[in-house]
Design a protein around this motif. Structure first.
Motif, PDB file in Angstrom:
ATOM      1  N   GLY A 281       0.819  -1.216   0.000  1.00 39.92           N
ATOM      2  CA  GLY A 281       0.000   0.000   0.000  1.00 39.92           C
ATOM      3  C   GLY A 281       0.847   1.258   0.000  1.00 39.92           C
ATOM      4  O   GLY A 281       0.459   2.281  -0.575  1.00 39.92           O
ATOM      5  N   GLN A 282       2.031   1.198   0.659  1.00 36.04           N
ATOM      6  CA  GLN A 282       2.876   2.383   0.698  1.00 36.04           C
ATOM      7  C   GLN A 282       3.431   2.735  -0.677  1.00 36.04           C
ATOM      8  O   GLN A 282       3.658   3.915  -0.978  1.00 36.04           O
ATOM      9  N   GLN A 283       3.679   1.738  -1.521  1.00 41.38           N
ATOM     10  CA  GLN A 283       4.200   2.028  -2.872  1.00 41.38           C
ATOM     11  C   GLN A 283       3.184   2.827  -3.689  1.00 41.38           C
ATOM     12  O   GLN A 283       3.526   3.846  -4.309  1.00 41.38           O
ATOM     13  N   ASP A 284       1.934   2.395  -3.685  1.00 46.62           N
ATOM     14  CA  ASP A 284       0.900   3.124  -4.427  1.00 46.62           C
ATOM     15  C   ASP A 284       0.651   4.490  -3.806  1.00 46.62           C
ATOM     16  O   ASP A 284       0.478   5.501  -4.532  1.00 46.62           O
ATOM     17  N   LEU A 285       0.617   4.541  -2.480  1.00 45.43           N
ATOM     18  CA  LEU A 285       0.348   5.809  -1.801  1.00 45.43           C
ATOM     19  C   LEU A 285       1.452   6.815  -2.083  1.00 45.43           C
ATOM     20  O   LEU A 285       1.188   8.011  -2.256  1.00 45.43           O
ATOM     21  N   ASP A 286       2.687   6.347  -2.143  1.00 50.83           N
ATOM     22  CA  ASP A 286       3.806   7.259  -2.374  1.00 50.83           C
ATOM     23  C   ASP A 286       3.695   7.915  -3.763  1.00 50.83           C
ATOM     24  O   ASP A 286       3.961   9.123  -3.916  1.00 50.83           O
ATOM     25  N   GLN A 287       3.286   7.174  -4.770  1.00 50.80           N
ATOM     26  CA  GLN A 287       3.133   7.743  -6.105  1.00 50.80           C
ATOM     27  C   GLN A 287       2.020   8.785  -6.149  1.00 50.80           C
ATOM     28  O   GLN A 287       2.182   9.875  -6.719  1.00 50.80           O
ATOM     29  N   ASP A 288       0.874   8.458  -5.521  1.00 43.92           N
ATOM     30  CA  ASP A 288      -0.239   9.402  -5.515  1.00 43.92           C
ATOM     31  C   ASP A 288       0.126  10.676  -4.756  1.00 43.92           C
ATOM     32  O   ASP A 288      -0.227  11.789  -5.173  1.00 43.92           O
ATOM     33  N   LEU A 289       0.841  10.556  -3.676  1.00 42.53           N
ATOM     34  CA  LEU A 289       1.235  11.734  -2.916  1.00 42.53           C
ATOM     35  C   LEU A 289       2.188  12.615  -3.716  1.00 42.53           C
ATOM     36  O   LEU A 289       2.128  13.849  -3.629  1.00 42.53           O
ATOM     37  N   ARG A 290       3.077  11.982  -4.481  1.00 38.92           N
ATOM     38  CA  ARG A 290       4.022  12.757  -5.285  1.00 38.92           C
ATOM     39  C   ARG A 290       3.281  13.584  -6.334  1.00 38.92           C
ATOM     40  O   ARG A 290       3.588  14.759  -6.573  1.00 38.92           O
ATOM     41  N   PRO A 676      -7.053   3.205   5.076  1.00 33.82           N
ATOM     42  CA  PRO A 676      -6.719   1.775   5.192  1.00 33.82           C
ATOM     43  C   PRO A 676      -5.304   1.542   5.734  1.00 33.82           C
ATOM     44  O   PRO A 676      -5.076   0.596   6.507  1.00 33.82           O
ATOM     45  N   GLN A 677      -4.379   2.420   5.326  1.00 33.88           N
ATOM     46  CA  GLN A 677      -3.014   2.272   5.839  1.00 33.88           C
ATOM     47  C   GLN A 677      -2.970   2.499   7.351  1.00 33.88           C
ATOM     48  O   GLN A 677      -2.270   1.782   8.083  1.00 33.88           O
TER      49      GLN A 677
END
Length: 842
Positions: A281-290, A676-677
């Protein structure tokens, strides 16, 4: 957190539970409470009742009076004990010089002089007063003014009343002490032959009494044989009771271990699954945050954006806070614990409980033969008790001792009767003279009352003027009685004072401080016919003081009389061989514990897997570091809310719509990915905390404080191997406790024999008790009230003098007084210009 505590409860108690299970057998092995206390045996007294109860004067209100009299006598007799004078009086009475006696009795001589002066002066004064009254020259005229006369009259009446009260107190004390002397004389005289009789029977029938003592060994013997009838069942139950807490605690700990292992493995699996989900989940979240961060950076930096500087700073924090890629991996630990727990700990514990509970039935069957041998050993009698009476030495001086005491007893009875007869005369005389003093007191009180009544009637001469005259006459009656009985009073006082004072200072004082014993012990002080060692037929001289001190401590008579070498009581009471034989028989008790298995092979494998899993080596602080960080450094919810407000405040509609779109995108991002995280992080927190708390406890419980030499499996294997030895050790301790418990009965018997022989059968306590009781009877019960009697009577006798004076002076004021004016021109009336007041002649 509540759920975490519930899950960790069995884990936290596991370590302490098993540690107690491993150490408890040794702690309980030395306890004997399960056997119960030994019963208290009651033996029939074998000795005759010769123990002299100590006589003690009960405390009373006259104790202060007794102390005062003793201090007075100490002031009268300042000389120490006259050892030389008494020695000469006992050995050569004719050599005693009168001047030596007078020198020693100097205080009494002074008192005799005072008594003689009283005996001469008071009757002489009384005779002169009678002659004066016969010639009607006593009294005289009152030449003072009425006010001064009233003052003098009141003063005299006050002093007469105070003197009368002092006399009343003294005569009451004299009555009481006189009665005390009379009451104590009879019982004290009867106690003398009783004490001598008790001393005479001190050594009578000693061998027969020792034989009776030895025969009562059957009482503890029968009781022990009765206890041995059920010893198999008792000891079997004791072994089960002693091991029960250990086995139950251990099996309960193993059951808790299975639960703890299951909980730990479940948490470990949850931790591993949650980590995988968090990382993905952190990989997808990191892209969206960027993407959102870059867009907001461009929008909020435009010149037309109003109030966007603070929001720009928050937008730059749109990046991941926690990095779960840095936390330790638990795949290896989870792999090592694969399939754990394999054993069914619940079924295993139930099976072991059934095996252990059968122990109380099997143990008595294995000890039946040994119990029979124990009964045979107990049925025998120690050798020393058989010869207890046979080895007692024949006392050659016993007949001489009895003869001397019988002679003293018979010769004392006539003297005691004479003493009681003379005491009766003294009591009658004391009562008569005390009654005389009491009569004087009554005359004073009645005369004062009538006189005062008559004075109050002088205001009205029409009635009751005769009362004052009657009161004056009654006072004169008291004066006459005082003069008449002054001589008998002082004679009785001096006679009783001379006897009682010398008894206190010469006998009681030296008896109490030990000088009398030292005098008797000094060679040459007593005549040869009064030598105690010679009378008892002893080869060595004994010290009366030392013998007295030893007897007071309860020493046996043969030790006081230096007969210890001829009879050793402790040798006859030695039961060590008897106890050694019983102990040897108890060593043959055995119990088999090989059938008890504590851990199944599957349990072994589970423990081995736990030992090598590395569950306690996981770096849990790394988890806590990331868990404490936020999922995103900037709150996505707050930033979205702030962007919505910022969009409405923009003058550029296009920019406002773009900010509104970003706010909506951040809201969707929070709902779909950030929230969810956060839930996964919370789930991970529960598992990590549970494992962080349980793993060290498991390690302490099974590795005994991180000792590398004893692991989990080694300790369990050691427990299984040592359990039979522990059971045998408990059996030995419980057997020893049983032996000690049964030996308590024999110890009670030995202690009773020792007490019976040394304190009753062959003790010289009656000797010291007789001396102490004699001192109490002579000094405390007779001498003290005797001396207090003459002291109180002397008190009254000497206070009769001021009573006489004040009565005579007061009586003339109780006659009716006539007042008249003098017309003469005498010098007396003309000088002071006062009327002459003439009173009646007394």
């Amino acid at each position: 957190m509540a759920r975490t505590r519930d899950l960790l409860a069995p884990m936290l108690g596991l370590g302490l539970g098993l540690v107690l299970a491993l150490s408890l057998p040794e702690a309980q092995a030395v306890e004997c409470g399960s056997l119960g206390p030994a019963a208290r045996l009651t033996f029939a007294p074998a000795a005759r009742d010769r123990w002299l109860a100590p006589r003690v004067r009960a405390p009373g209100p006259l104790d202060h009076l007794y102390s005062t009299v003793r201090r007075f006598l100490s002031a009268v007799q300042l000389n120490p004990f006259p050892a030389e004078l008494v020695r000469a009086l006992l050995n050569e009475p004719s050599s005693v010089k009168v001047d030596e006696v007078v020198r020693y009795e100097a205080g009494y001589v002074v008192c005799a002089v005072i008594a003689g002066l009283y005996l001469l002066l008071v009757p002489a004064a009384g005779l002169c007063f009678c002659c004066c009254r016969g010639c009607r020259r006593c009294g005289g005229r009152v030449k003072t003014e009425p006010k001064e006369m009233a003052c003098e009259r009141g003063t005299l009446m006050t002093f007469l009343l105070l003197t009368t009260l002092v006399l009343l107190i003294g005569v009451v004390c004299a009555f009481v002490t006189n009665q005390h002397v009379h009451e104590q004389m009879g019982p004290s005289a009867e106690a003398v032959p009783e004490t001598l009789l008790s001393l005479r029977g001190l050594v009578s029938d000693v061998p027969q009494e020792l034989q009776a003592v030895a025969q009562q060994f059957s009482l503890p013997q029968k009781l022990v044989l009765k206890d041995l009838d059920g010893v198999a069942t008792i000891i079997g139950s004791m072994i089960h009771t002693q091991l029960r807490s250990t086995i139950y605690e251990m099996l309960a700990s193993l059951l808790s271990l299975g639960q703890a292992l299951q909980v730990s493995v479940d948490h470990l699996r949850v931790l591993n699954t949650t980590l995988v989900e968090l990382r993905e989940g952190q990989q997808d979240l990191d892209q969206d945050l960027r993407v959102h961060r870059e867009r907001l950076h461009d929008l909020l930096q435009e010149h037309s954006c109003q109030g966007c500087s603070e929001t720009l700073n928050r937008a730059q924090g749109l990046e991941l806070g926690a990095d779960f890629g840095q936390v330790p991996h638990v795949d290896d630990v989870l792999h090592r614990l694969k399939g754990v727990p394999e054993a069914n700990f619940s079924s295993m514990v139930q099976e072991e409980n059934s095996t252990f509970n059968a122990l109380p039935v099997l143990a008595p069957l294995q000890m039946a033969d040994t119990v029979k041998e124990l009964k045979k050993a107990v049925a025998q009698q120690p050798r020393g008790l058989k010869t207890l009476a046979e080895t007692f030495p024949n006392w050659e001086a016993a007949s001489r001792w009895s003869y001397v005491l019988e002679k003293v007893e018979n010769s004392s009875r006539p003297y005691l009767k004479e003493a009681q007869r003379y005491e009766k005369y003294r009591w009658i005389m004391g009562c008569v003279l005390c009654s005389v003093v009491l009569l004087v007191v009554v005359c004073n009180l009645v005369g004062l009352n009538l006189g005062i009544w008559g004075l109050s009637a002088q205001e009205d001469p029409s009635h009751l003027q005769a009362k004052g005259r009657t009161g004056a006459r009654i006072l004169m009656v008291g004066v006459g009685i005082s003069f008449l009985f002054a001589a008998p009073l002082i004679l009785l006082v001096f006679c009783t004072f001379l006897v009682g004072g010398n008894l206190q200072t010469l006998v009681c004082r030296s008896w109490e401080n030990g000088e009398l014993y030292e005098f008797v012990d000094t060679p040459g002080n007593l005549p040869s016919s009064m030598n105690l060692s010679h009378l008892l037929g002893l080869k060595k001289n004994i010290s009366i003081l030392l013998a007295y001190q030893q007897c007071r401590k309860g020493a046996p008579l043969w030790r006081v009389l230096q007969l210890n070498d001829s009879y050793d009581l402790e040798t006859n009471l030695d039961m060590s061989q008897y106890m050694v034989k019983l102990e040897q028989e108890l060593q043959n008790l055995k119990v088999n514990m090989e059938s008890l298995d504590l851990l199944s092979p599957a349990g072994h494998r589970d423990l081995k897997a736990l030992q090598s899993s590395g569950l306690g080596d996981i770096r849990y602080p790394g988890f806590f570091i990331q868990i404490q960080k936020p999922v995103v450094n900037t709150s996505v919810e707050k930033l979205a809310y702030e962007l919505e407000g910022l969009a409405h405040s923009q003058s550029n509609s296009v920019l406002g719509e773009q900010l509104q779109e970003e706010a909506q995108g951040l809201t969707n991002l929070y709902q779909e990915k950030v929230l969810p995280q956060q839930n996964l992080v919370a789930k991970l927190n529960i598992s990590v905390r549970a494992l962080a708390l349980s793993a060290p406890n498991l390690q302490v419980a099974f590795e005994d404080g991180r000792l590398e030499t004893s692991g989990v499996l080694d300790r369990v294997t050691h427990l299984k191997g040592e359990l039979p030895a522990w059971a045998t050790h408990i059996l030995r301790n419980e057997s020893e406790c049983f032996l000690n418990r049964e030996m308590v009965y024999f110890s009670q018997y030995v202690n009773w024999v020792r007490e019976e022989v040394t304190q009753r059968i062959a003790t010289c306590q009656p000797l010291s008790g007789a001396l102490d009781n004699g001192r109490v009877i002579l000094c405390d019960m007779i001498a003290d009230p005797w001396n207090a009697f003459w002291f109180c009577l002397a008190w009254c006798t000497f206070f009769l003098v001021p009573s006489i004076i004040f009565a005579i002076k007061t009586s003339k004021y109780f006659h009716p007084i006539w007042k008249r004016l003098s017309s003469s021109s005498s010098e007396e009336t003309q000088l002071f210009h006062i009327p002459r007041v003439t009173s009646l002649k007394l």
